[in-house]
Design an enzyme around this catalytic site. Structure first.
Site, short mmCIF file in Angstrom:
data_model
loop_
_atom_site.label_atom_id
_atom_site.label_comp_id
_atom_site.label_asym_id
_atom_site.label_seq_id
_atom_site.Cartn_x
_atom_site.Cartn_y
_atom_site.Cartn_z
N ASP A 1 5.34 47.63 -4.33
CA ASP A 1 3.96 48.14 -4.36
C ASP A 1 3.30 47.79 -5.70
OD1 ASP A 1 1.59 49.25 -3.56
OD2 ASP A 1 2.31 51.32 -3.52
N HIS B 1 0.58 43.58 -4.26
CA HIS B 1 -0.88 43.42 -4.30
C HIS B 1 -1.21 42.31 -5.30
CE1 HIS B 1 -1.75 47.03 -1.90
NE2 HIS B 1 -0.69 47.54 -2.49
N ASP C 1 -2.53 48.92 4.34
CA ASP C 1 -2.02 49.60 3.15
C ASP C 1 -3.12 49.90 2.14
OD1 ASP C 1 0.15 50.57 1.39
OD2 ASP C 1 -0.62 48.98 0.12
N HIS D 1 6.02 44.14 -0.35
CA HIS D 1 4.82 44.94 -0.65
C HIS D 1 4.27 44.62 -2.04
CE1 HIS D 1 2.83 49.09 0.11
NE2 HIS D 1 2.08 48.39 -0.72
N HIS E 1 -3.89 46.82 -12.36
CA HIS E 1 -5.27 47.26 -12.56
C HIS E 1 -5.73 46.84 -13.96
CE1 HIS E 1 -5.77 49.62 -8.94
NE2 HIS E 1 -4.59 50.17 -9.13
N ASN F 1 -0.24 55.98 -5.53
CA ASN F 1 -0.36 56.49 -4.17
C ASN F 1 0.67 55.82 -3.27
OD1 ASN F 1 -1.43 57.97 -2.10
ND2 ASN F 1 -2.99 56.46 -1.57
N HIS G 1 6.44 52.42 1.36
CA HIS G 1 6.61 53.37 0.24
C HIS G 1 6.84 54.83 0.63
CE1 HIS G 1 2.38 53.85 1.11
NE2 HIS G 1 1.99 52.81 0.41
#
Lengths: 325, 447
Positions: B315, B70, B162, B68, B319, B288, B242
């Site tokens: 996860d 990003h 997701d 998982h 940012h 989240n 998650h």
């Protein structure tokens, strides 16, 4: 005390000092020249991200009575929708040498962020943040409650808390920063708090709060509390399935003429409080709002005194206010 | 496109002699790595052509596999790129990452997943295995090009919306059924949307105090309950992303007892942090699903120990600064995790005695590779196996400084925290992408 962000973290001594200072500030309002030189040359910025004419003019009046220069900065809507960040807005104001920033913001925590991120070094006064806290509202309510009791008992307010008093707060607790700030402060000052609300308008986790929860307003009022405070029902709640209809809300949780009559019949000394603006006919009937029990206008007047006291104590850093006033 | 790191045995990655490594914390041994493969294991090995790596007092684990991640590319290259995200992965000890589909454009076509896959190969820091979206644009309305992604060069086996929940029960049923065609799996982001409108943090006593809209545990648990029953009904496997609550643990435990083919993942941050941190209003803690309570943390730790939770997935959600430097309610959700995951697992699960290093290999490498049907990853450290290896010094002490991270994201919730252990080396298909804790060069088969 550098900032006033919440009542949760106020000590009893700090709260009483603010209230005692506010009592003396109230005397200024009774004089023909309603002005003190205490904050001459200091700049107070009212940074309002939410519309609130009442709170803004209360702070503005307070600052001016202390001879401070006042800048009103109204950033309607969220800072993000404006395209300028909270950080940039705050730093812009700091570049104008603000000594204190009075901030009203729709986002819980925005004042705390201003105070803790290092973006600015002014004193921060929370004038209401999201559903979190509204400390000066709670302080002005406490001042009003102190006044209410001393008037009945014929005693002085100075140095006293609210020990033994019982305050019923009815309405939308879930979305209310006024309810939260009052709960913490009233407890700190020794009062008991009862929340009355539909279960949909109480937060999950409420069982950890120092407040008694009841669903029946009549049951709460039957205890002849020292005060009942009605919270404003926001119109947008009507459409979000929190309760079936306005009529049912008024019937079950409003201070109706019948409930007012019941207080009278019981010979209760209960004061009727409302932070304003009121929805007459919804959470409070007109007869209740206009009855001699109502302290609504005293609350407004006390709001100026409390805000003078807070600005004074934060900006002068003088914790022995008595020697100046 | 040049040669494939996945076929790295054909590429000269040199000879490396890793000495005195403590394999799985059980056996101290030397490992000889030649051209991408572990060719010998034993004591006092020697090879005059090999570069010697002293791994004494270091734990050797199979290269970690993140189910998982990003990577943000395409679309949010300001937050992360495949290049920077895979550098972060290598530094964290990962030799493979599954890249989530919520890029822009969404990875809902063969074209996008092949793009991400190709960027991963070109970068050469770790293996990038794309995840495909379940529905077009993550909108929860129509199935995406699932088959086309599965038979693309990216060979997609994991599908997930997701960031959003596949909340339509019929669509979820269809997706679970359809991926059986190629032994795929749907990874569900369990979040009932109506119960979490404008949700800002865990719903409980802290949200009550702070006046922030709550994200109730029941919004996660109700979807998990539904989905394990759907998986049972149609005979499919389902993966829960998650998982964050005590109630979710109980539901997954119940489902496994009934023989339902469900796997569950927990993030490092849900193993360590709680919603009390939200009292700071520092948006670095906004994520989240949200940080939960002490009770939930205890439950997910116990669930890893007893096998109810199968894997730790980071996860990793980088940012840009401006998306976190704002009011809590405006801030983006997510935290970085690739470069801290192994230390957090060490701290929360190994140091506490809940699991062994062998278990760490299982939950952070073997099982995630199996769930995603990723060949050549998550393999045991044995002769003849691909040399995907991480060397971890468990006694080192690291004070987390996000400014030093290889990820573009500076949003680490562990900033300033002292965590145990440090990744010393990462061998990716026989090539050391990390040595002495520093990034080296990408795999020679890249570019």
């Amino acid at each position: 005390m550098k900032h006033l962000l919440s009542t949760k973290n106020l000590t009893r001594d700090q709260a009483i000092e603010i209230l005692d200072t506010a009592d003396r500030m109230a005397d200024v309002g009774q004089q023909s020249v309603k002005k003190l030189p205490a904050l001459r040359g200091r700049t107070v910025v009212n940074l309002f991200f939410e519309d609130s004419t009442r709170t803004r003019i209360s702070f503005e009046t307070a600052a001016k009575r202390l001879s401070a220069d006042v800048i009103n900065f109204s950033a309607k809507g969220s800072s993000v929708s404006k395209g300028e960040s909270l950080k940039d807005t705050a730093q812009t104001l700091m570049a104008m040498e603000a000594d204190a920033v009075v901030i009203r913001h729709g986002a819980s925590g925005a004042p705390q962020q201003l105070a803790t991120t290092g973006w600015i070094d002014a004193a921060v006064l929370n004038a209401g943040d999201g559903k979190h806290e509204h400390p000066t509202q709670a302080l002005l309510d406490a001042m009003t409650l102190r006044e209410h009791r001393s008037k009945l008992a014929g005693t002085a307010t100075t140095g006293t808390g609210l020990d033994g008093m019982h305050v019923v707060i009815a309405g939308d607790i879930l979305h209310s920063r006024v309810a939260r700030s009052n709960m913490w402060l009233l407890n700190t000052l020794g009062a008991r708090v009862t929340f009355v609300a539909p279960p949909t308008l109480l937060p999950v986790g409420v069982e950890h709060w120092p407040a008694r929860i009841v669903f029946d307003l009549d049951q709460a009022l039957a205890q002849n509390p020292d005060a009942v405070m009605l919270l404003r029902v926001q119109r947008e709640r009507m459409h979000a399935a929190f309760f079936p209809s306005e009529a049912e809300y008024a019937r079950w949780w409003g201070l109706t003429p019948e409930r007012l009559a019941a207080l009278d019949a019981a010979g209760a000394t209960t004061a009727i409080m409302h932070p304003g603006p009121m929805n007459r006919g919804l959470e409070i009937s007109s007869v209740a709002a206009d009855s001699p029990r109502s302290t609504v206008l005293r609350q407004v007047a006390n709001g100026v005194s409390v805000r003078m006291a807070c600005l004074y104590l934060l900006l002068t850093g003088d914790n022995s206010a008595a020697q100046v006033l | 496109m040049s040669q494939d790191p996945q076929q790295a045995t054909a590429v000269d990655t040199g000879s490396w002699l890793v000495c005195q490594a403590n394999v799985l914390g059980e056996t101290v041994t030397d490992l000889l790595i030649v051209d991408g493969v572990i060719t010998q294991m034993g004591t006092e090995l020697s090879d005059e052509n090999a570069t010697v790596i002293d791994a004494s007092h270091q734990i050797a684990l199979p290269g970690l596999v993140d189910i998982h991640t990003h990577l943000r590319e395409p679309g949010r290259e300001d937050a992360e790129t495949v290049e920077t995200g895979t550098r972060a992965a290598a530094k964290g000890g990962y030799t493979a990452v599954f890249a989530m589909a919520n890029s822009n454009p969404v990875a809902d076509t063969a074209g996008v997943v092949e793009q991400v896959w190709g960027l991963g190969r070109a970068a050469g820091w770790t293996q990038v295995q794309p995840i495909g979206a379940v529905t077009v644009g993550l909108e929860g309305k129509n199935l995406s090009e699932i088959g086309a992604m599965a038979e693309s060069r990216a060979q997609v086996r994991v599908f997930s919306d997701d960031g959003k929940c596949v909340h339509d029960p019929l669509l979820m049923r269809r997706a679970l059924e359809y991926v059986k065609t190629f032994d795929g799996v749907v990874a569900q982001h369990a979040q009932e949307p109506r119960l979490t409108e404008d949700a800002q943090m865990n719903e409980g006593s802290v949200s009550a105090d702070l006046g922030l809209a709550g994200w109730p545990a029941v919004a996660e648990e109700s979807i998990i309950a539904r989905d394990v029953l759907l998986a049972q009904h149609v005979g499919s496997r389902v993966h829960i992303c998650h998982l964050s609550t005590k109630g979710s643990v109980e539901l997954v435990r119940w489902a496994k007892q009934r023989g339902i083919d469900v796997t569950a993942e927990v993030t490092p941050h849900h193993l360590l942090l709680t919603d009390e941190l939200v009292r700071t209003f520092d948006p670095v803690f906004k994520v989240n699903p949200p940080l939960r309570t002490d009770e939930d943390v205890a439950a997910v730790r116990a669930a890893v120990a007893d096998g109810t939770i199968d894997v730790v997935g980071t996860d990793h959600a980088p940012h840009p600064r401006e998306d976190k430097e704002c009011e809590w309610s405006c801030a983006a959700m997510g935290m970085t995790g690739l470069e801290t995951a192994l230390s957090v697992v060490h701290h929360t699960l190994v140091e506490t005695g809940a699991i062994s290093w062998r278990d760490v290999a299982r939950i952070m490498s073997q099982t995630p590779a199996q769930i995603g049907r990723l060949e050549g990853q998550g393999r045991p450290l044995e002769v003849g196996e691909p040399a995907n290896i991480v060397l971890f010094d468990p006694a080192a002490v690291t004070t987390v400084d996000p400014e030093k991270h290889a990820s573009k994201g500076r949003n680490s919730p562990y900033k300033g925290l002292t965590l145990p252990g440090s990744v010393r080396a990462t061998f990716f298909k026989g090539h050391p992408v990390v040595l002495d804790g520093e990034l080296m060069r990408p795999h020679p088969a890249a570019r």
